[in-house]
Design an enzyme around this catalytic site. Structure first.
Site, short mmCIF file in Angstrom:
data_model
loop_
_atom_site.label_atom_id
_atom_site.label_comp_id
_atom_site.label_asym_id
_atom_site.label_seq_id
_atom_site.Cartn_x
_atom_site.Cartn_y
_atom_site.Cartn_z
N VAL A 67 0.84 -1.21 0.00
CA VAL A 67 0.00 0.00 0.00
C VAL A 67 0.87 1.26 0.00
O VAL A 67 0.61 2.21 -0.77
CB VAL A 67 -0.98 0.00 1.21
CG1 VAL A 67 -1.81 1.29 1.22
CG2 VAL A 67 -1.91 -1.21 1.13
N LYS B 245 -6.83 -0.97 9.12
CA LYS B 245 -8.10 -1.22 9.84
C LYS B 245 -7.88 -1.72 11.26
O LYS B 245 -8.74 -1.55 12.12
CB LYS B 245 -9.01 -2.16 9.08
CG LYS B 245 -8.38 -3.46 8.65
CD LYS B 245 -8.08 -3.44 7.19
CE LYS B 245 -7.01 -4.45 6.85
NZ LYS B 245 -6.72 -4.52 5.44
N GLU C 247 -10.42 6.21 4.88
CA GLU C 247 -11.24 5.68 3.78
C GLU C 247 -10.77 4.30 3.32
O GLU C 247 -11.59 3.42 3.00
CB GLU C 247 -11.19 6.67 2.60
CG GLU C 247 -12.05 6.28 1.42
CD GLU C 247 -13.52 6.19 1.76
OE1 GLU C 247 -14.15 7.23 1.98
OE2 GLU C 247 -14.06 5.06 1.83
N GLY D 58 -11.21 -1.46 0.57
CA GLY D 58 -10.13 -1.08 -0.36
C GLY D 58 -10.41 0.25 -1.03
O GLY D 58 -10.47 1.29 -0.36
N ILE E 78 -13.15 1.32 -2.45
CA ILE E 78 -14.55 1.77 -2.51
C ILE E 78 -14.76 2.98 -1.60
O ILE E 78 -14.42 2.93 -0.42
CB ILE E 78 -15.52 0.66 -2.03
CG1 ILE E 78 -15.29 -0.63 -2.82
CG2 ILE E 78 -16.97 1.11 -2.11
CD1 ILE E 78 -16.12 -1.81 -2.30
N GLY F 47 -1.11 -9.44 -3.97
CA GLY F 47 -1.06 -8.33 -3.00
C GLY F 47 -2.40 -8.08 -2.34
O GLY F 47 -2.64 -7.00 -1.79
N ASP G 48 -10.25 -9.82 9.48
CA ASP G 48 -10.15 -8.57 8.71
C ASP G 48 -11.55 -8.01 8.43
O ASP G 48 -11.82 -6.82 8.67
CB ASP G 48 -9.40 -8.88 7.40
CG ASP G 48 -9.30 -7.69 6.49
OD1 ASP G 48 -8.42 -6.85 6.71
OD2 ASP G 48 -10.12 -7.59 5.54
N LYS H 215 -13.51 -4.49 9.75
CA LYS H 215 -14.15 -3.56 8.82
C LYS H 215 -15.63 -3.33 9.18
O LYS H 215 -16.09 -2.19 9.16
CB LYS H 215 -14.01 -4.07 7.40
CG LYS H 215 -12.56 -4.01 6.89
CD LYS H 215 -12.38 -4.79 5.61
CE LYS H 215 -10.95 -4.69 5.09
NZ LYS H 215 -10.69 -5.65 4.01
N GLY I 80 -5.84 -4.68 -3.00
CA GLY I 80 -4.90 -4.44 -4.11
C GLY I 80 -4.22 -3.11 -3.94
O GLY I 80 -4.78 -2.16 -3.37
N1 HSE Z 1 -6.49 -8.35 3.00
C1 HSE Z 1 -7.50 -7.37 2.75
C2 HSE Z 1 -8.54 -7.98 1.82
C3 HSE Z 1 -6.86 -6.16 2.15
O1 HSE Z 1 -8.26 -9.03 1.23
O2 HSE Z 1 -9.63 -7.44 1.71
C4 HSE Z 1 -7.77 -4.98 2.01
O3 HSE Z 1 -8.23 -4.52 3.24
#
Ligand code: HSE
Length: 400
Positions: free
Chosen positions: A12, A100, A124, A129, A131, A182, A196, A200, A297
Site C-alpha cells: 500500500v 483497519k 477511507e 479497499g 470503494i 497483493g 479482517d 471492517k 490491491g
Molecule cells: N487483505 C485485505 C482484503 C486487504 O483481502 O480485503 C484490504 O483490506
C-alpha cells in the site's frame, strides 16, 4: 507545496507514492498546489527504487519536521503504527491510513486526538479497499438513521470463494495466488478466519450507528470450513457462498456478525466476484444504497488513501467531523437472530431429519450417505438444539 510522509513502503505504501505521482497534475488542479513526498519510513533499504533517496529509518525525522503536514500510515499492525499516528496527530499533522487494525482498536480515540489538534485522522482505505464508503457514511448519509450495513468486505476471501466455485480450485493454492496479487494480509489467517472483515464491519457500524461497535464483541466465523462439495450443492440451490460482514438494528437491539452465508441470485451481493467488494447500507428514509469496487490491491487501496490526503490538504487546520462516540454499542445475543440454514449431515435418515427439522425438501446428495437440505426460518438457538443430535458435515447460514 504540501509535504507528505509515507510510513511503510510495502504494497500500500508504495502504491500511495505511485498514485501521488501518477495523478500529480490532477491532484494539483484539485487542491491548487503541488504535493510532494518528502519521506518514506521503512526499516528496509530499497536499492534501485526511484524513491530510494526518500527512505528514512527513524520516525523522529518525520515527526520533528514542521514541513510535513500529512502522514500516510501504511505500516500495518497496532504497535508502531499506533504510536506514530498518535505522535503525528499530537503535533497537528493529519494522518491518512489503510490500517483497519488501528482504526478498529483506537479509531475513536485518534479522531478525538485529531480534533483536539485541529487536524484529521481519515481512514477511507481501511474498509472496502478502493470503494468510497467511509466518506459517504460521514457525509452523504449523515442525515440518515442507519438500520443495516451488510457487505462483502474482504477481497482475499471473495477471490478464493469465487475460484473455488468456478474452477473447483484448491483452497491453499488460491490463497497463494491472492498473496502474490497483493490482496492478502501479512498473516492471511486474518483474511480467511474473518478477522479482517470483522474489523471492517466494526468500523462501518461504529460510523453508521454513531457508537463504538468493538470488534472483539462481534461473532466471527471464517471460510476455512467451506469446501468445493458445499459449492456443488449451491448449483442445485441456484445460490453461492460469500463471506459477509453485517450489522443491523432490530427493535432497538443491535446485531453484528461475520460468517459465510448462502446467497441466492436475487441477493444484490450475489454477483460480486473475485477481489471485488460491495457494501449495502440501509437508511430509514433513503432505503438501500450499494457501494461496489476493488476491495483490495495496491493501487485501489492507495487511491483511497490519496483521496484522504486531498481532503486533509484542502482542510488544513480544519477538523472534519466524524460521528463516532466513544460509548460502546452493546450487541444483542446472536442466538435470538432468525434465519434459514443450509445443512449437510451423515449417519442419519430422512425420517429422523424430518422429525427434527419439519417437512424439509431434500437436495440430491452429492456424497453417498449424505442428507442435505435448507431448514425453515428458525433462531440460531433452535437450530443448535435441533442439530445437536446429528452428525453435521456442514452448516452455512442463509442470507435473506
Ligand atoms: N487483505 C485485505 C482484503 C486487504 O483481502 O480485503 C484490504 O483490506
Amino acid at each position: 507545496m504540501v509535504k507528505v510522509a509515507v510510513l511503510g513502503y510495502g504494497t500500500v505504501g508504495s502504491g500511495i507514492v505511485e498514485v501521488l505521482y501518477t495523478n500529480k497534475e490532477v491532484i494539483k488542479n484539485r487542491i491548487g498546489e503541488d504535493i510532494e513526498v518528502k519521506y518514506i519510513l521503512d526499516l528496509r533499504e530499497f536499492p534501485g527504487d526511484p524513491y530510494e533517496n526518500l527512505i528514512v529509518h527513524d520516525a523522529k525525522v518525520i515527526m520533528e519536521d514542521p514541513e510535513v503536514d500529512i502522514v500516510c500510515e501504511a505500516m500495518g499492525g497496532t504497535g508502531a503504527a499506533y504510536t506514530f499516528t498518535k505522535e503525528a496527530l499530537s503535533k497537528g499533522k493529519s494522518v491518512c491510513t489503510s490500517n483497519k487494525a488501528v482504526v478498529a482498536e483506537y479509531g475513536n480515540e485518534l479522531v478525538e486526538l485529531a480534533e483536539a489538534n485541529h487536524c484529521n485522522y481519515l481512514f477511507e482505505a481501511s474498509c472496502g479497499g478502493g470503494i468510497p464508503i467511509i466518506r459517504p457514511l460521514r457525509t452523504s448519509l449523515s442525515q440518515e438513521h442507519i438500520l443495516a450495513i451488510k457487505g462483502i468486505l474482504n477481497g482475499t476471501t471473495n477471490y478464493i470463494l469465487t475460484r473455488m466455485e468456478q474452477e473447483g480450485a484448491d483452497f491453499d493454492a488460491v490463497l497463494k495466488d491472492a498473496q502474490a496479487l497483493g490482496y492478502a494480509e501479512a498473516n492471511p489467517e486474518a483474511d480467511v478466519e474473518g478477522h479482517d472483515a470483522c474489523r471492517k464491519i466494526a468500523i462501518l457500524s461504529s460510523l453508521g450507528f454513531g457508537k463504538t461497535v468493538y470488534y472483539k464483541d462481534i461473532y466471527t466465523e471464517g471460510i476455512t470450513k467451506i469446501t468445493t462439495e458445499d459449492f456443488a450443492y449451491m448449483k442445485q440451490l441456484k445460490a453461492t457462498i460469500k463471506l459477509l460482514g453485517m450489522s443491523k438494528e432490530v427493535d432497538g437491539q443491535y446485531f453484528a456478525m461475520v460468517a459465510p452465508f448462502v446467497l441466492t441470485r436475487e441477493n444484490p451481493l450475489f454477483n460480486v466476484q473475485d477481489v471485488m467488494n460491495a457494501i449495502l447500507v440501509t437508511g430509514n428514509t433513503l432505503g438501500d444504497t450499494m457501494y461496489y469496487g476493488a476491495g483490495a490491491g495496491k493501487l485501489p487501496t492507495a487511491s483511497a488513501v490519496v483521496a484522504d490526503v486531498l481532503d486533509c490538504a484542502l482542510h488544513k487546520g480544519i477538523h472534519l467531523h466524524t460521528n463516532w462516540s466513544k460509548h460502546r454499542q452493546e450487541l444483542a445475543d446472536l442466538s435470538r437472530a432468525k434465519r434459514k440454514f443450509f445443512v449437510r449431515l451423515q449417519n442419519s435418515n430422512e425420517s429422523e431429519v424430518k422429525g427434527a427439522f419439519g417437512d424439509i425438501k431434500l437436495l440430491e446428495p452429492i456424497k453417498e450417505g449424505e442428507i442435505a437440505f435448507v431448514t425453515p426460518v428458525m433462531t440460531e438457538e433452535d437450530y443448535d438444539k435441533k442439530a445437536a443430535g446429528f452428525d453435521i458435515v456442514s452448516r452455512i447460514r442463509v442470507d435473506s
